[in-house]
Design a protein around this motif. Structure first.
Motif, mmCIF file in Angstrom:
data_model
loop_
_atom_site.group_PDB
_atom_site.id
_atom_site.type_symbol
_atom_site.label_atom_id
_atom_site.label_comp_id
_atom_site.label_asym_id
_atom_site.label_seq_id
_atom_site.Cartn_x
_atom_site.Cartn_y
_atom_site.Cartn_z
ATOM 1 N N SER A 1 59.023 35.909 67.539
ATOM 2 C CA SER A 1 59.142 36.273 68.949
ATOM 3 C C SER A 1 57.856 35.837 69.647
ATOM 4 C CB SER A 1 59.326 37.785 69.089
ATOM 5 O OG SER A 1 60.547 38.179 68.496
ATOM 6 N N PRO A 17 55.659 35.347 72.904
ATOM 7 C CA PRO A 17 55.491 35.772 74.299
ATOM 8 C C PRO A 17 55.271 34.560 75.212
ATOM 9 C CG PRO A 17 53.495 36.214 73.070
ATOM 10 C CD PRO A 17 54.512 35.754 72.070
ATOM 11 N N THR A 64 49.416 29.910 71.588
ATOM 12 C CA THR A 64 49.524 28.516 71.135
ATOM 13 C C THR A 64 50.935 28.162 70.661
ATOM 14 O OG1 THR A 64 48.683 29.197 68.958
ATOM 15 C CG2 THR A 64 47.088 28.321 70.529
ATOM 16 N N ARG A 67 43.419 38.229 70.799
ATOM 17 C CA ARG A 67 42.943 37.176 71.700
ATOM 18 C C ARG A 67 43.905 36.938 72.854
ATOM 19 N NH1 ARG A 67 44.057 32.104 72.852
ATOM 20 N NH2 ARG A 67 45.740 32.093 71.335
ATOM 21 N N ALA A 68 45.198 36.999 72.561
ATOM 22 C CA ALA A 68 46.235 36.767 73.565
ATOM 23 C C ALA A 68 47.449 37.598 73.168
ATOM 24 C CB ALA A 68 46.600 35.280 73.620
ATOM 25 N N ASN A 69 48.444 37.671 74.039
ATOM 26 C CA ASN A 69 49.693 38.313 73.637
ATOM 27 C C ASN A 69 50.180 37.613 72.373
ATOM 28 O OD1 ASN A 69 49.212 39.457 76.052
ATOM 29 N ND2 ASN A 69 51.205 38.960 76.985
ATOM 30 N N PRO A 70 50.353 38.330 71.278
ATOM 31 C CA PRO A 70 50.593 37.654 70.003
ATOM 32 C C PRO A 70 52.056 37.265 69.780
ATOM 33 C CG PRO A 70 50.497 39.999 69.661
ATOM 34 C CD PRO A 70 50.209 39.794 71.122
ATOM 35 N N THR A 71 52.226 36.246 68.975
ATOM 36 C CA THR A 71 53.542 35.933 68.436
ATOM 37 C C THR A 71 53.853 36.973 67.365
ATOM 38 O OG1 THR A 71 53.325 33.562 68.838
ATOM 39 C CG2 THR A 71 54.880 34.255 67.114
ATOM 40 N N LEU A 72 55.033 37.582 67.480
ATOM 41 C CA LEU A 72 55.386 38.694 66.594
ATOM 42 C C LEU A 72 56.524 38.303 65.678
ATOM 43 C CD1 LEU A 72 55.290 41.386 69.399
ATOM 44 C CD2 LEU A 72 53.678 41.243 67.487
ATOM 45 N N VAL A 73 56.472 38.811 64.476
ATOM 46 C CA VAL A 73 57.569 38.627 63.520
ATOM 47 C C VAL A 73 57.828 39.991 62.889
ATOM 48 C CG1 VAL A 73 58.394 37.462 61.449
ATOM 49 C CG2 VAL A 73 56.835 36.269 63.003
ATOM 50 N N ILE A 103 61.727 42.248 68.945
ATOM 51 C CA ILE A 103 60.327 42.657 69.032
ATOM 52 C C ILE A 103 59.690 41.880 70.177
ATOM 53 C CG2 ILE A 103 59.584 40.966 67.298
ATOM 54 C CD1 ILE A 103 57.624 43.077 66.224
ATOM 55 N N GLU A 104 58.931 42.554 70.998
ATOM 56 C CA GLU A 104 58.372 41.900 72.184
ATOM 57 C C GLU A 104 57.063 42.550 72.565
ATOM 58 O OE1 GLU A 104 61.610 43.018 74.878
ATOM 59 O OE2 GLU A 104 60.148 44.235 76.003
ATOM 60 N N THR A 105 56.302 41.826 73.326
ATOM 61 C CA THR A 105 55.066 42.395 73.862
ATOM 62 C C THR A 105 54.758 41.767 75.209
ATOM 63 O OG1 THR A 105 52.720 42.801 73.456
ATOM 64 C CG2 THR A 105 53.568 40.692 72.732
ATOM 65 N N ALA A 106 54.187 42.575 76.044
ATOM 66 C CA ALA A 106 53.723 42.080 77.340
ATOM 67 C C ALA A 106 52.223 42.269 77.466
ATOM 68 C CB ALA A 106 54.444 42.828 78.467
ATOM 69 N N LEU A 108 56.675 46.403 71.260
ATOM 70 C CA LEU A 108 57.883 47.224 71.222
ATOM 71 C C LEU A 108 58.857 46.597 70.236
ATOM 72 C CD1 LEU A 108 59.893 49.385 72.405
ATOM 73 C CD2 LEU A 108 60.487 47.642 74.126
ATOM 74 N N SER A 145 50.314 37.287 65.505
ATOM 75 C CA SER A 145 49.385 36.160 65.462
ATOM 76 C C SER A 145 48.952 35.743 66.859
ATOM 77 C CB SER A 145 50.047 34.966 64.754
ATOM 78 O OG SER A 145 49.204 33.832 64.851
ATOM 79 N N GLU A 185 46.396 33.356 66.885
ATOM 80 C CA GLU A 185 45.497 32.291 66.447
ATOM 81 C C GLU A 185 45.440 31.172 67.479
ATOM 82 O OE1 GLU A 185 43.563 32.503 63.996
ATOM 83 O OE2 GLU A 185 44.459 33.568 62.290
ATOM 84 N N LEU A 186 44.417 30.399 67.368
ATOM 85 C CA LEU A 186 44.280 29.250 68.258
ATOM 86 C C LEU A 186 44.941 28.033 67.649
ATOM 87 C CD1 LEU A 186 40.625 29.942 69.308
ATOM 88 C CD2 LEU A 186 42.496 29.547 70.909
#
Lengths: 58, 524
Positions: A30, A32, A38, B459-465, B493-496, B502, B521, B523-524
């Motif tokens: 998922s 965002p 990235t 660092r940023a809104n993360p990618t979720l698994v 699964i999500e995030t803002a 959530l 994640s 990561e850069l």
């Protein structure tokens, strides 16, 4: 990065699309929709390159 | 004979006749006058000796005796009877004429020099008073400044000019996170052929056509350095023919806002130094490192080549990165436009140029020019890396050790997981899984939703698994009091934001709780 099955996901909280769900290198992720993620940058690149498209949310 | 009357006139005539006779022995008036001048008892028959003795015997005659003559003969011409006086005061003299200047006798007032003496002046060799402050630093050509002269506020010194200075163990000098490879949340990875972040947090492999690799945290470390872990890269399938376009490069990408102190692109740009310990099993040769600074319009690189000469031996390498005054001004944000890279395999498109040891516009052929080491060429080619440090300056200092908890928290800005540290995502396990309580009134097929706070802001809104317990991604387990475990249930699964997310699920199975694992994640 191999991206398949990209699809927008509508937020349960806000009711707007804030996530792209996609299978990335075999894992359902998922992502965002923010410019400093990235994975989202890569999705947009592959969309711009015409390699993938993002399906509408259910 | 006729007698003639003598008259008065005749007497005179007689006297005249007598005096006129040539043989009369007459007593003339002149004789008489002469005789009258002689004192009574005068004699004319004293000898020279008698005369000399008489003269010398006289007490008041100032006579010149033989002794006087002998004495006078012993005196050199122009001699005199001078006796040198003894002087006193600032300069004293002995009877022999030796002169000595007394202590403190000579003071400033007695010196003849041009200029005006003062508390900041000194007497120069040209007999002039000069101000000490006018001396140039270049006049100091030898000797050692005593410590007492180095008190107070010292001028700014370039660290590169300091030698023999023990390393200063100041905190936060290492820009790299997890440089000692102590944090390895993701666990061992096998069968890797592409680019991804590795077993040890923050380190990423960027790879194309360089064989198949496994990555793990290892305990093989350089002896005596204090390290306990290294990143092991193990070639499991070789890529013997290194084609153009092939590469394998380990990289570290810091956030641009964490490099703001470099001042790149300005006149105040600072140099960097990157040090690391590396070991290749079964390999020797030359390998390259480089720094890549990217913007949309100006991509720049600087490289350094290292010779690795003894297979199986740990080697410390130091990459001095010059200040880039003409480079890109780094954005102060959470993106990463700078790459610090190690080339472990490089095709001819990266090696055929000339190595840039100073900053220059990126030319790919120059980035790994001269590289001969190709790590993907044999399955015995293991690589170990640890002790990675990136710091300001031109001199590599001792490694900065940070606590595990501190290092872990720094890593969690980029990667978090519910699995125990070192357990790979997707592993079949309940250890570390999270619960979301559902209906308290009884089992239901309706939504079960909950939020989870991340342990640090990312660092940023993360990618979720999300994962269910067997390890299926995009799934969760719906559980009915632990008696009806249904995995493989679709989860959203999500995030803002960057500090929580959530997760929710609905399904055909009655459930009171939702169980899941997750990874996040940024990561850069």
């Amino acid at each position: 990065m191999i991206i398949t099955n990209a699809k927008y996901q509508t937020s349960m909280q806000s009711g707007v699309d804030i996530t792209v769900v996609a299978t990335i290198d075999g894992t359902v992720m998922s992502v965002p929709m923010v410019s400093d993620n990235t994975d989202y940058i890569e999705i947009l690149k592959q969309v711009a390159d015409g390699d993938i498209t993002i399906a509408e949310a259910d | 004979m006729a007698i003639t009357k003598v008259t008065s006139g005749g007497i005179s005539d007689i006297a005249a006749a007598v005096e006129g006779a040539s043989d009369s022995n007459k007593f003339t008036d002149a004789d008489h006058s002469k005789l009258n001048a002689i004192e009574a008892s005068a004699t004319v028959d004293q000898t020279n000796a008698e005369i000399k003795a008489a003269v010398e015997a006289a007490t008041d005659s100032n006579t010149f005796t033989d002794a006087d003559h002998t004495k006078l003969n012993g005196v050199a011409a122009s001699s005199n009877n001078y006796v040198h006086p003894n002087h006193s005061g600032d300069v004293v003299s002995a009877a022999d004429g030796a002169m000595t200047i007394q202590t403190d006798a000579v003071d400033i007032a007695m010196l003849s020099a041009t200029g005006t003496p003062g508390s900041t002046t000194f007497l120069r060799g040209d007999n002039a008073w000069a101000t000490a402050g006018s001396t140039s630093a270049s006049d100091l050509t030898s000797g050692t400044l005593p410590m007492a002269r180095l008190s107070g506020t010292l001028p700014a010194l370039n660290g590169g000019s300091l030698t023999g200075v023990n390393a200063v163990n100041t905190g936060r000098k290492n820009i790299f996170i997890n440089g000692d490879m102590g944090v390895a949340q993701r666990g061992t990875q096998t069968g890797v052929t592409g680019s991804q972040y590795l077993a040890c947090d923050r380190w990423q492999m960027n790879m194309v056509d360089a064989g198949t690799w496994s990555y793990s945290q290892d305990t093989d470390v350089p002896a005596g350095q204090g390290f306990t872990h290294s990143l092991k890269m193990d070639c499991t399938t070789a890529d013997a023919a290194v084609a153009s376009g092939s590469y394998m490069r380990l990289q570290y990408r810091p956030e641009s806002q964490d490099l703001k102190q470099l001042g790149w692109g300005t006149s105040n740009a600072q140099p960097l130094v990157m040090s690391f310990w590396i070991k290749f099993d079964n390999l020797t040769g030359d390998f390259c490192t480089d720094v890549l600074s990217l913007t949309n319009s100006n991509n720049r690189t600087v490289s350094q080549k290292f010779t690795y000469g003894s297979a199986g031996v740990w080697q410390k390498c130091v990459f001095t990165i010059p200040a880039d005054t003409g480079g890109n001004i780094l954005e102060v944000d959470n993106n990463g436009q700078t790459y610090f890279q190690w080339f472990f395999q490089a095709g001819s498109d990266l090696t055929s140029g000339t190595l840039n040891t100073d900053w220059a516009t990126r030319v790919n052929a120059n980035r790994a020019a001269g590289q001969t080491l190709q790590a993907g060429s044999n399955t015995s080619n293991n690589i170990y890396l640890t002790g990675c440090q990136l710091e300001l300056g031109s001199t590599a200092t001792d490694f900065e050790y940070r606590s595990y908890g501190e290092e872990l928290a720094l890593c969690q800005r980029y990667w978090q997981q519910s699995y125990l540290s070192g357990v790979s995502a997707g592993t079949n396990t309940t250890s570390g899984s999270l619960y979301v309580p559902g209906s308290v009134g009884g089992a239901s097929t309706s939504y079960i939703a909950g939020t989870n706070n991340l342990v640090v802001q990312m660092r940023a809104n993360p990618t979720l698994v999300s994962y269910d317990m067997p390890g299926n991604s995009g799934k969760c387990r719906r559980d009915f009091f632990g008696t009806n475990n249904n995995d493989n249930q679709t989860a959203a699964i999500e995030t803002a934001c960057n500090h929580s997310f959530l997760i929710y699920s609905s399904g055909t199975y009655n459930a009171t709780v939702l169980l899941y694992h997750f990874t996040a994640s940024a990561e850069l």
